[in-house]
Design a protein around this motif. Structure first.
Motif, mmCIF file in Angstrom:
data_model
loop_
_atom_site.group_PDB
_atom_site.id
_atom_site.type_symbol
_atom_site.label_atom_id
_atom_site.label_comp_id
_atom_site.label_asym_id
_atom_site.label_seq_id
_atom_site.Cartn_x
_atom_site.Cartn_y
_atom_site.Cartn_z
ATOM 1 N N LYS A 92 7.292 68.541 -55.879
ATOM 2 C CA LYS A 92 7.387 70.003 -55.842
ATOM 3 C C LYS A 92 6.929 70.636 -57.149
ATOM 4 C CE LYS A 92 11.001 73.591 -55.603
ATOM 5 N NZ LYS A 92 12.469 73.807 -55.380
ATOM 6 N N MET A 93 7.255 70.000 -58.293
ATOM 7 C CA MET A 93 6.974 70.594 -59.604
ATOM 8 C C MET A 93 5.734 70.009 -60.269
ATOM 9 S SD MET A 93 9.291 72.811 -59.671
ATOM 10 C CE MET A 93 8.967 73.456 -61.314
ATOM 11 N N LYS A 94 4.947 69.262 -59.520
ATOM 12 C CA LYS A 94 3.744 68.649 -60.078
ATOM 13 C C LYS A 94 2.849 69.723 -60.706
ATOM 14 C CE LYS A 94 2.005 65.222 -57.850
ATOM 15 N NZ LYS A 94 1.290 64.395 -56.837
ATOM 16 N N GLY A 95 2.443 69.494 -61.946
ATOM 17 C CA GLY A 95 1.605 70.451 -62.657
ATOM 18 C C GLY A 95 2.378 71.559 -63.343
ATOM 19 N N LYS A 96 3.692 71.634 -63.087
ATOM 20 C CA LYS A 96 4.526 72.689 -63.691
ATOM 21 C C LYS A 96 5.590 72.102 -64.627
ATOM 22 C CE LYS A 96 4.155 75.406 -59.427
ATOM 23 N NZ LYS A 96 4.929 75.967 -58.281
ATOM 24 N N MET A 97 6.168 70.984 -64.226
ATOM 25 C CA MET A 97 7.243 70.373 -64.996
ATOM 26 C C MET A 97 7.195 68.874 -64.752
ATOM 27 S SD MET A 97 11.320 71.325 -64.865
ATOM 28 C CE MET A 97 11.666 70.577 -63.268
ATOM 29 N N ALA A 119 17.118 72.932 -64.583
ATOM 30 C CA ALA A 119 15.927 72.729 -65.407
ATOM 31 C C ALA A 119 14.836 73.740 -65.059
ATOM 32 C CB ALA A 119 15.413 71.305 -65.241
ATOM 33 N N ILE A 120 14.668 74.008 -63.759
ATOM 34 C CA ILE A 120 13.680 74.999 -63.324
ATOM 35 C C ILE A 120 14.074 76.387 -63.830
ATOM 36 C CG2 ILE A 120 12.725 76.176 -61.302
ATOM 37 C CD1 ILE A 120 12.972 73.455 -59.825
ATOM 38 N N LYS A 121 15.345 76.712 -63.716
ATOM 39 C CA LYS A 121 15.843 78.015 -64.178
ATOM 40 C C LYS A 121 15.594 78.209 -65.673
ATOM 41 C CE LYS A 121 20.080 80.813 -64.292
ATOM 42 N NZ LYS A 121 21.535 80.828 -63.930
ATOM 43 N N LEU A 122 15.705 77.127 -66.441
ATOM 44 C CA LEU A 122 15.492 77.195 -67.888
ATOM 45 C C LEU A 122 14.025 77.041 -68.266
ATOM 46 C CD1 LEU A 122 18.577 75.105 -69.082
ATOM 47 C CD2 LEU A 122 18.245 77.573 -69.313
ATOM 48 N N ASP A 123 13.160 76.916 -67.257
ATOM 49 C CA ASP A 123 11.718 76.808 -67.478
ATOM 50 C C ASP A 123 11.366 75.591 -68.335
ATOM 51 O OD1 ASP A 123 9.076 77.565 -67.142
ATOM 52 O OD2 ASP A 123 9.082 78.999 -68.806
ATOM 53 N N ALA A 124 11.970 74.458 -68.005
ATOM 54 C CA ALA A 124 11.720 73.233 -68.756
ATOM 55 C C ALA A 124 10.297 72.741 -68.544
ATOM 56 C CB ALA A 124 12.708 72.153 -68.340
ATOM 57 N N ASP A 125 9.751 72.137 -69.583
ATOM 58 C CA ASP A 125 8.439 71.499 -69.480
ATOM 59 C C ASP A 125 8.583 70.021 -69.098
ATOM 60 O OD1 ASP A 125 6.701 73.739 -70.465
ATOM 61 O OD2 ASP A 125 7.980 73.496 -72.229
ATOM 62 N N TYR A 126 9.628 69.395 -69.623
ATOM 63 C CA TYR A 126 9.893 67.985 -69.366
ATOM 64 C C TYR A 126 11.381 67.826 -69.072
ATOM 65 C CZ TYR A 126 5.478 67.478 -71.932
ATOM 66 O OH TYR A 126 4.184 67.587 -72.362
ATOM 67 N N VAL A 127 11.698 66.980 -68.102
ATOM 68 C CA VAL A 127 13.088 66.670 -67.792
ATOM 69 C C VAL A 127 13.230 65.159 -67.718
ATOM 70 C CG1 VAL A 127 15.005 66.932 -66.193
ATOM 71 C CG2 VAL A 127 13.361 68.790 -66.473
ATOM 72 N N GLU A 128 14.120 64.634 -68.532
ATOM 73 C CA GLU A 128 14.409 63.208 -68.490
ATOM 74 C C GLU A 128 15.725 63.009 -67.758
ATOM 75 O OE1 GLU A 128 15.127 59.336 -71.396
ATOM 76 O OE2 GLU A 128 14.661 61.291 -72.286
ATOM 77 N N LEU A 129 15.654 62.394 -66.593
ATOM 78 C CA LEU A 129 16.848 62.001 -65.855
ATOM 79 C C LEU A 129 17.186 60.598 -66.351
ATOM 80 C CD1 LEU A 129 15.732 63.277 -62.346
ATOM 81 C CD2 LEU A 129 17.255 64.433 -63.969
ATOM 82 N N ALA A 130 17.886 60.564 -67.462
ATOM 83 C CA ALA A 130 18.089 59.314 -68.197
ATOM 84 C C ALA A 130 19.262 58.542 -67.615
ATOM 85 C CB ALA A 130 18.343 59.622 -69.675
ATOM 86 N N THR A 131 18.995 57.410 -67.023
ATOM 87 C CA THR A 131 20.083 56.591 -66.505
ATOM 88 C C THR A 131 20.858 55.989 -67.671
ATOM 89 O OG1 THR A 131 18.586 54.700 -66.347
ATOM 90 C CG2 THR A 131 18.873 56.033 -64.383
#
Length: 391
Positions: free
Chosen positions: A222-227, A176-188
Motif C-alpha cells: 500500500k505504501m510502496k514509493g511513499k514509506m 506511522a502514516i499519520k506522522l508522515d514517516a519515511d521509514y518504519v522499522e517493525l523491529a522484532t
C-alpha cells in the motif's frame, strides 16, 4: 567471499561503529538488550575518550556511527560528540526514545551536523506504550516525531514488536502514516539482556505471527514509493539463522559506556572472554590483534554441523550469544538453525509460549521491568548458564 562482503579468515575493516554512550535511561522497557547487570557497570567514558574513539575508528575506515544507550540524550555532551563525528566525516544516527529531547535540542543537533534521528515507540496506543515504557512518554514521543519532521530529518520510527503489542501492528502502521514517516522499522525483539529474561512473556505465538505478517506485507504494498516498511520474522521462527552482525568482528564494532570494545552489543556475557577496553588499547589493536575479536572469525572455530555446512559462508553459524544463552557453549551452532543439534530448545520455547498465551500453562515468572534496582537484584541472583545438551 560471501554476499555480505566478509572475507573468510581475513580481518576486514570496521564500517559501522555503535557508540553506547550510557546505560542510563528514563524508560524501563522489559525488552531492552542492555546487560541485566548494567547497574554494576560504572565509570562511563569521558567526552575526550569518546572523541579519541571516534578519531581512531574513522582512521580505520568506519563510516556509519550509531549513538545509542540506554538513552543517549542523558549525555549532556551529546552535541559535542556529534560535532566531532561530523568533523571527522561520519554519517551519524541518533537512536533515541525522544525522552529528554525538545525543539531547542533538536536544533542544536542539526547545527552540530547530526544526519539522522530514529525515534522509538513501545506501542500505537498511549496506554500500552506507557505501560511497556514504565513511564508517561507517549505524547512526548508524538511531539518529538513531529519536530524531527519539522527540522527536515528523515522521519524514522522504530516499533519493537513482541507478544504484548504485535496484535496492534495495523494501528502501529496507521500511526506511522499519520506522522508522515519515511521509514518504519517493525523491529522484532532480540532475546538478549532483559528481553531474554522476559522471553516467555514477550515471544509472540505462532498464531500472532500468522496474523501480523500479512498485515505488514499489505502495508508494504500500500505504501510502496511513499514509506519504506521493514519487517523481519523473529529469529525463533526461522529455520536458518541470520548472519549475526554480518560475521563476528567483520563489520560492526560496539563500544560500551565503560569503554569495553565488543563485536556485538551482547557479547560481554560470553564466559572465558575478556574484551579489551579503549582506555588501555587502540581501536587498531583491538580490532586487528585482540584474541577475543579473532575468536570467532573465519571458520576454523566451528563445530559440526556448521563446519561442513555449505551455508556457513552466508550465516557464519548464526549468533554466538544466542548459541551460548541456549546451549551453554558459544561455539555451538545457533539453535535457530534446524540443522543444529539443539534446535529442539527453540521449538520447546515456542510451544511453551503458545500454552502460556492460551492460559493452558502458567508463566514461570512475571514480566520484569528494566531499572537499576531490579538490575542489581537480578545480577546477584542469576545463575550461570549450563549446557542443556552435551555438545
Amino acid at each position: 567471499m560471501s554476499n555480505s562482503g566478509y572475507v573468510p579468515n581475513l580481518v576486514n575493516k570496521p564500517l559501522w561503529l555503535l557508540a553506547e554512550l550510557t546505560y542510563a535511561c528514563p524508560l524501563q522497557c522489559p525488552y531492552c538488550s542492555n546487560p541485566i547487570e548494567f547497574a554494576k557497570i560504572k565509570n562511563e567514558l569521558s567526552t575526550e575518550d569518546w572523541k579519541r574513539v571516534l578519531r581512531e575508528a574513522r582512521k580505520m575506515g568506519a563510516a556509519q556511527l550509531g549513538l545509542s544507550g540506554g538513552e543517549p540524550l542523558v549525555r549532556q555532551d551529546l552535541e559535542e560528540i556529534i560535532a566531532e563525528a561530523r568533523q571527522l566525516g561520519f554519517y551519524t544516527n541518533l537512536i533515541t526514545s525522544g525522552v529528554g529531547m525538545d525543539e531547542k535540542r533538536i536544533k542544536a543537533f542539526r547545527d552540530a551536523g547530526l544526519d539522522h534521528i530514529q525515534v522509538s515507540f513501545q506501542a500505537s496506543s498511549e496506554e500500552l506504550n506507557n505501560y511497556i515504557a514504565g513511564t508517561d512518554a507517549f505524547r512526548h514521543k508524538i511531539e518529538m516525531a513531529k519536530l524531527v519532521k519539522k527540522y527536515e530529518y528523515p522521519m524514522v520510527l522504530c516499533f519493537v514488536l513482541h507478544r504484548q503489542n504485535i496484535d496492534q501492528i495495523g494501528d502501529v502502521l496507521e500511526l506511522a502514516i499519520k506522522l508522515d514517516a519515511d521509514y518504519v522499522e517493525l523491529a522484532t525483539t532480540q532475546y538478549y539482556g532483559w528481553a531474554y529474561h522476559n522471553r516467555e512473556q514477550l515471544l509472540p505465538t505462532r498464531e500472532q505471527l500468522a496474523r501480523a505478517e500479512p498485515i505488514a506485507h499489505q502495508y508494504q504494498e500500500k505504501m510502496k514509493g511513499k514509506m519504506r516498511i521493514f519487517y523481519v520474522v523473529p529469529d525463533y521462527y526461522e529455520v536458518r539463522p541470520k548472519a549475526c552482525m554480518n560475521g563476528w568482528g567483520a563489520v560492526f564494532l560496539t563500544i560500551a559506556p565503560d569503554g569495553t570494545a565488543l563485536p556485538c552489543h551482547a557479547a560481554r556475557q560470553l564466559p572465558g572472554l575478556e574484551f579489551p577496553n579503549v582506555r588501555n588499547h587502540s581501536i587498531e589493536w583491538i580490532w586487528s590483534q585482540s584474541p577475543d575479536f579473532n575468536k570467532f572469525r573465519g571458520f576454523e572455530w566451528m563445530k559440526e554441523p556448521c563446519r561442513s555446512c555449505p551455508e556457513k559462508t552466508r550465516d557464519f553459524g548464526g549468533c554466538r550469544c544466542q548459541a551460548y544463552m541456549l546451549t551453554g557453549d558459544a561455539a555451538n551452532a545457533d539453535p535457530v538453525c534446524d540443522k543444529s543439534y539443539h534446535h529442539h530448545l527453540i521449538t520447546e520455547v515456542i510451544d511453551r509460549v503458545g500454552r502460556i498465551a492460551a492460559k493452558k500453562e502458567d508463566a514461570p515468572k512475571p514480566i520484569v521491568f528494566r531499572n537499576p534496582r531490579t538490575s542489581k537484584a537480578l545480577a546477584d541472583a542469576r545463575p550461570a548458564v549450563k549446557p542443556a545438551v552435551p555438545a
